[in-house]
Write an enzyme that holds these catalytic residues in place. Sequence first.
Site, short mmCIF file in Angstrom:
data_model
loop_
_atom_site.label_atom_id
_atom_site.label_comp_id
_atom_site.label_asym_id
_atom_site.label_seq_id
_atom_site.Cartn_x
_atom_site.Cartn_y
_atom_site.Cartn_z
N ASP A 112 0.85 -1.19 0.00
CA ASP A 112 0.00 0.00 0.00
C ASP A 112 0.88 1.24 0.00
O ASP A 112 1.85 1.32 0.78
CB ASP A 112 -0.91 -0.03 1.24
CG ASP A 112 -2.03 0.98 1.18
OD1 ASP A 112 -1.76 2.17 0.92
OD2 ASP A 112 -3.18 0.60 1.42
N ILE A 113 0.59 2.22 -0.85
CA ILE A 113 1.42 3.43 -0.90
C ILE A 113 1.15 4.37 0.28
O ILE A 113 1.91 5.30 0.51
CB ILE A 113 1.27 4.20 -2.24
CG1 ILE A 113 -0.16 4.67 -2.46
CG2 ILE A 113 1.77 3.36 -3.40
CD1 ILE A 113 -0.29 5.66 -3.61
N ASN A 168 -13.59 -3.53 2.66
CA ASN A 168 -14.71 -2.59 2.72
C ASN A 168 -15.44 -2.64 1.39
O ASN A 168 -14.80 -2.60 0.34
CB ASN A 168 -14.21 -1.17 2.97
CG ASN A 168 -13.40 -1.06 4.25
OD1 ASN A 168 -13.71 -1.70 5.25
ND2 ASN A 168 -12.34 -0.27 4.21
N GLN A 227 -15.11 2.00 1.55
CA GLN A 227 -14.36 1.67 0.34
C GLN A 227 -13.99 2.95 -0.39
O GLN A 227 -14.86 3.73 -0.75
CB GLN A 227 -15.18 0.75 -0.56
CG GLN A 227 -14.44 0.27 -1.79
CD GLN A 227 -15.27 -0.70 -2.63
OE1 GLN A 227 -16.48 -0.82 -2.48
NE2 GLN A 227 -14.60 -1.39 -3.54
N HIS A 242 -10.77 -5.01 -2.93
CA HIS A 242 -9.44 -5.26 -2.42
C HIS A 242 -9.50 -5.61 -0.94
O HIS A 242 -10.40 -5.21 -0.23
CB HIS A 242 -8.50 -4.07 -2.65
CG HIS A 242 -8.96 -2.78 -2.07
ND1 HIS A 242 -9.99 -2.03 -2.63
CD2 HIS A 242 -8.55 -2.09 -0.99
CE1 HIS A 242 -10.18 -0.94 -1.91
NE2 HIS A 242 -9.32 -0.95 -0.90
N HIS A 295 -7.13 -5.49 2.55
CA HIS A 295 -5.95 -4.96 3.21
C HIS A 295 -5.42 -6.04 4.14
O HIS A 295 -6.19 -6.62 4.91
CB HIS A 295 -6.31 -3.75 4.09
CG HIS A 295 -6.80 -2.56 3.34
ND1 HIS A 295 -5.98 -1.50 3.02
CD2 HIS A 295 -8.03 -2.26 2.87
CE1 HIS A 295 -6.69 -0.59 2.38
NE2 HIS A 295 -7.94 -1.02 2.28
#
Length: 133
Positions: free
Chosen positions: A28-29, A83, A90, A96, A98
């Site tokens: 994750d960025i 989510n 979301q 996706h 996490h």
Amino acid sequence: MCIFCKIVKKEIPAKVIYEDEKTMAFLDINPRSKGHTLVIPKEHYETFEELPEDTALALIRTIKKVLEILKPLNFDGYNILNNNKPTAGQEVPHLHFHIIPRYKDEKEEVIKLSSPVEVDLDKVLEELKGEKS
């Protein structure tokens, strides 16, 4: 085209840690902890219920593989979050998960469910079964 679809097509760079025919996992960025990873289906689906069963199973297998890949980070626990739709938090309209490694001395607050709400469980069960009170 959504940002995750662009990552799948290699139009946007990502720190990919795992990839197979149906799924991709990348760092994750905007991480919540060291090793925070996103796991996505390569095909675009907005929510979990849209997924074909084989893709859902592939995502679960990838989540397990990513947990093994992340083990060298020596985390003390982890969260797996998903989510669906903006009301649920979301932010990117591409399904996706996490994976957030948790560390004993981290400053980020541990993710917890809110306090219980008062709900008549019998009425909910009736509603789910299509019964009328």
